[in-house]
Scaffold this motif. Structure first.
Motif, PDB file in Angstrom:
ATOM      1  N   UNK A   1     -24.590 -19.524  26.892  1.00  0.00           N
ATOM      2  CA  UNK A   1     -24.587 -19.811  25.456  1.00  0.00           C
ATOM      3  C   UNK A   1     -24.300 -21.291  25.231  1.00  0.00           C
ATOM      4  N   UNK A   2     -23.722 -21.620  24.084  1.00  0.00           N
ATOM      5  CA  UNK A   2     -23.256 -22.975  23.827  1.00  0.00           C
ATOM      6  C   UNK A   2     -21.939 -22.903  23.081  1.00  0.00           C
ATOM      7  N   UNK A   3     -21.306 -24.050  22.897  1.00  0.00           N
ATOM      8  CA  UNK A   3     -19.955 -24.059  22.334  1.00  0.00           C
ATOM      9  C   UNK A   3     -19.913 -23.513  20.916  1.00  0.00           C
ATOM     10  N   UNK A   4     -20.989 -23.715  20.140  1.00  0.00           N
ATOM     11  CA  UNK A   4     -21.005 -23.214  18.760  1.00  0.00           C
ATOM     12  C   UNK A   4     -20.953 -21.684  18.719  1.00  0.00           C
ATOM     13  N   UNK A   5     -21.666 -21.037  19.627  1.00  0.00           N
ATOM     14  CA  UNK A   5     -21.650 -19.570  19.677  1.00  0.00           C
ATOM     15  C   UNK A   5     -20.271 -19.058  20.061  1.00  0.00           C
ATOM     16  N   UNK A   6     -19.656 -19.690  21.071  1.00  0.00           N
ATOM     17  CA  UNK A   6     -18.315 -19.273  21.494  1.00  0.00           C
ATOM     18  C   UNK A   6     -17.299 -19.496  20.377  1.00  0.00           C
ATOM     19  N   UNK A   7     -17.402 -20.637  19.675  1.00  0.00           N
ATOM     20  CA  UNK A   7     -16.520 -20.889  18.537  1.00  0.00           C
ATOM     21  C   UNK A   7     -16.702 -19.808  17.470  1.00  0.00           C
ATOM     22  N   UNK A   8     -17.956 -19.454  17.218  1.00  0.00           N
ATOM     23  CA  UNK A   8     -18.245 -18.438  16.208  1.00  0.00           C
ATOM     24  C   UNK A   8     -17.650 -17.089  16.607  1.00  0.00           C
ATOM     25  N   UNK A   9     -17.822 -16.698  17.857  1.00  0.00           N
ATOM     26  CA  UNK A   9     -17.273 -15.421  18.308  1.00  0.00           C
ATOM     27  C   UNK A   9     -15.746 -15.398  18.203  1.00  0.00           C
ATOM     28  N   UNK A  10     -15.124 -16.502  18.625  1.00  0.00           N
ATOM     29  CA  UNK A  10     -13.661 -16.571  18.574  1.00  0.00           C
ATOM     30  C   UNK A  10     -13.154 -16.545  17.129  1.00  0.00           C
ATOM     31  N   UNK A  11     -13.871 -17.242  16.233  1.00  0.00           N
ATOM     32  CA  UNK A  11     -13.469 -17.265  14.818  1.00  0.00           C
ATOM     33  C   UNK A  11     -13.630 -15.882  14.195  1.00  0.00           C
ATOM     34  N   UNK A  12     -14.690 -15.169  14.548  1.00  0.00           N
ATOM     35  CA  UNK A  12     -14.867 -13.807  14.028  1.00  0.00           C
ATOM     36  C   UNK A  12     -13.724 -12.901  14.464  1.00  0.00           C
ATOM     37  N   UNK A  13     -13.290 -13.035  15.707  1.00  0.00           N
ATOM     38  CA  UNK A  13     -12.167 -12.231  16.197  1.00  0.00           C
ATOM     39  C   UNK A  13     -10.868 -12.635  15.497  1.00  0.00           C
ATOM     40  N   UNK A  14     -10.666 -13.931  15.311  1.00  0.00           N
ATOM     41  CA  UNK A  14      -9.458 -14.412  14.631  1.00  0.00           C
ATOM     42  C   UNK A  14      -9.381 -13.866  13.206  1.00  0.00           C
TER      43      UNK A  14
ATOM     44  N   UNK B   1      -6.829 -18.886  34.431  1.00  0.00           N
ATOM     45  CA  UNK B   1      -7.918 -17.905  34.449  1.00  0.00           C
ATOM     46  C   UNK B   1      -9.211 -18.632  34.098  1.00  0.00           C
ATOM     47  N   UNK B   2     -10.290 -18.274  34.782  1.00  0.00           N
ATOM     48  CA  UNK B   2     -11.611 -18.733  34.361  1.00  0.00           C
ATOM     49  C   UNK B   2     -12.451 -17.525  33.987  1.00  0.00           C
ATOM     50  N   UNK B   3     -13.273 -17.687  32.962  1.00  0.00           N
ATOM     51  CA  UNK B   3     -14.223 -16.660  32.545  1.00  0.00           C
ATOM     52  C   UNK B   3     -15.614 -17.187  32.862  1.00  0.00           C
ATOM     53  N   UNK B   4     -16.313 -16.525  33.757  1.00  0.00           N
ATOM     54  CA  UNK B   4     -17.629 -16.961  34.206  1.00  0.00           C
ATOM     55  C   UNK B   4     -18.690 -16.146  33.482  1.00  0.00           C
ATOM     56  N   UNK B   5     -19.478 -16.814  32.647  1.00  0.00           N
ATOM     57  CA  UNK B   5     -20.493 -16.153  31.828  1.00  0.00           C
ATOM     58  C   UNK B   5     -21.835 -16.872  32.037  1.00  0.00           C
ATOM     59  N   UNK B   6     -22.662 -16.368  32.940  1.00  0.00           N
ATOM     60  CA  UNK B   6     -22.488 -15.119  33.660  1.00  0.00           C
ATOM     61  C   UNK B   6     -22.815 -15.325  35.139  1.00  0.00           C
ATOM     62  N   UNK B   7     -22.679 -14.241  35.913  1.00  0.00           N
ATOM     63  CA  UNK B   7     -22.748 -14.311  37.368  1.00  0.00           C
ATOM     64  C   UNK B   7     -24.080 -14.833  37.885  1.00  0.00           C
ATOM     65  N   UNK B   8     -25.184 -14.377  37.321  1.00  0.00           N
ATOM     66  CA  UNK B   8     -26.494 -14.751  37.838  1.00  0.00           C
ATOM     67  C   UNK B   8     -26.704 -16.248  37.880  1.00  0.00           C
ATOM     68  N   UNK B   9     -26.486 -16.911  36.745  1.00  0.00           N
ATOM     69  CA  UNK B   9     -26.688 -18.357  36.675  1.00  0.00           C
ATOM     70  C   UNK B   9     -25.610 -19.110  37.442  1.00  0.00           C
ATOM     71  N   UNK B  10     -24.384 -18.608  37.433  1.00  0.00           N
ATOM     72  CA  UNK B  10     -23.303 -19.269  38.159  1.00  0.00           C
ATOM     73  C   UNK B  10     -23.516 -19.199  39.659  1.00  0.00           C
TER      74      UNK B  10
END
Length: 416
Positions: free
Chosen positions: A183-196, A233-242
């Motif tokens: 993804x990109x940082x904007x999507x992660x920010x959006x997901x985190x803000x929705x949870x908050x 802790x690291x969160x790897x998203x996702x395994x295939x590309x990593x």
């Protein structure tokens, strides 16, 4: 000829010859199956009369001819800095030391097994993540893997002791670094803000890094970011590309876990399912080594949606190395347009029956009371012969008993 001062970091070394005013950084070091040791080198000078940069390239530390060629190249670029003989000595010192350090590995340790208290592996987030070890969460596209992993990181960061997820959080704040290949940082920010907003949480920061190269090729930079953030802790998203490469072959999986092991950090690794959409037992897509090297493996399954404002998901613990496999963990997600609320709920096995083993399905329906094989087959949707085989095995294992009404659970299991 002076000896260098050597600084060591993860998979990289800095050699500094003070008298000669030369510094060489060696990164992305790798020992190959044929004995070669290769890596990237960057050579600079501290002499004020020269531009700091002298040379950068990939380099074979094991080959004598490449050493001679490099020394001549460096002397031709800065002929008055030091002599050709000094360059030859510097490159020889560099190569001998690099090869020795790479091949030396870790020292052997003596582990005392005495009468002191036996302490089991520590959870950072129970029952999901063990300290310093990898957990894989795999599932189909759209199962909310990314959202759930961000929520897990929030639980550890706050730490959220009275969380509605039923998870045991640490007693101190633990930071996670999201390594994002999808993804990109904007999507992660959006997901985190929705949870908050959806869960009415206090302010928090999310630590994020955009990634493009395979983990094994980006190790020094990732290690520096982990250190800078102070992440545990690291969160790897996702395994295939990593991972990179052909995932069904063992090589990329082995390289991935070798790199991960060098980081010495707990990890939540998000992965896709195998291609066989008809199989009841889904697995991590790719080589079986992905499952073998993970210390805990969960399958995340999403039930068929009844409406667009909510969904049900469940984590099934498929592999556990240091404990018995944990019971399924269910979550209910509610979307209100601006936020996401996630709450723990019991797993209704009927919603996830296609992803459940026959024995697990039988176990769940027998919680409602004793039944005969034909009734169990009807409730689970399983073939009656398969049900009878599973019942026989469960009875032999002492998991169920025979009653006048049919097969039933032990009393302690009925109360769960």
């Amino acid at each position: 000829m002076s000896l260098p001062d050597i600084k060591e970091a993860l998979n990289e070394y800095e050699f500094k010859w003070k008298a000669e005013q030369v510094t060489i950084q060696a990164t992305l070091l790798k020992e190959h199956s044929d004995g070669r040791v290769t890596g990237d080198i960057t050579i600079t000078t501290q002499a004020k009369e020269y531009h700091p940069h002298i040379h950068q390239s990939q380099f074979n530390f094991s080959a004598g001819r490449t050493r001679e060629t490099l020394a001549k190249t460096l002397h031709s670029r800065v002929p008055d800095l030091i002599s050709l003989k000094q360059w030859e000595d510097i490159i020889e010192q560099l190569c001998v030391k690099i090869v020795a350090m790479i091949r030396e590995g870790e020292p052997a340790l003596e582990l005392a097994i005495d009468d002191t208290k036996n302490i089991p592996p520590e959870y950072l987030l129970e029952p999901i993540l063990l300290k310093g070890l990898p957990t894989i969460i795999y599932g189909e596209k759209g199962a909310n893997k990314s959202t759930l992993s961000i929520l897990f990181s929030i639980c550890m960061l706050l730490p959220w002791k009275d969380n509605p997820l039923g998870l045991v959080c640490p007693t101190r704040s633990i930071k996670s670094l999201i390594l994002d290949w999808e993804q990109d940082k904007e999507i992660v920010q959006y997901q985190a803000k929705c949870l908050k907003d959806g869960m009415n949480l206090p302010y928090f920061d999310v630590y994020y890094r955009h990634c493009a190269r395979p983990l094994a090729n980006d190790l020094p930079q990732i290690a520096r970011n982990i250190s800078k953030v102070g992440a545990e802790v690291i969160i790897i998203d996702s395994l295939g590309a990593a991972c990179g490469g052909e995932l069904n072959k063992p090589g990329p999986a082995l390289d991935f876990f070798a790199a991960l092991r060098e980081l010495r950090i707990a990890s939540i690794i998000l992965a896709q399912t195998s291609k066989d959409t008809e199989s009841k037992k889904k697995t991590v897509f790719g080589s079986t080594y992905f499952t073998y090297y993970a210390r805990s493996v969960f399958e995340l399954v999403k039930a068929d949606e009844i409406d667009k404002t909510s969904s049900d998901i469940a984590l099934f613990n498929r592999e556990a190395n240091y404990s018995a496999r944990h019971d399924p963990i269910g979550f209910h997600l509610t979307y209100n347009g601006t936020g996401i609320m996630v709450q723990r709920q019991d797993v209704n096995i009927g919603q996830f029956i296609k992803r459940h083993s026959t024995q697990q399905a039988i176990y769940e329906v027998l919680k409602r009371g004793a039944m005969k094989p034909k009734e169990i087959a009807k409730e689970t949707g399983e073939n009656e012969n398969a049900v009878r085989v599973a019942l026989s095995r469960m009875k032999a294992a002492g998991k169920i008993v025979m009653t006048d009404q049919g097969y039933g659970l032990l009393s302690k299991d009925i109360m769960q």
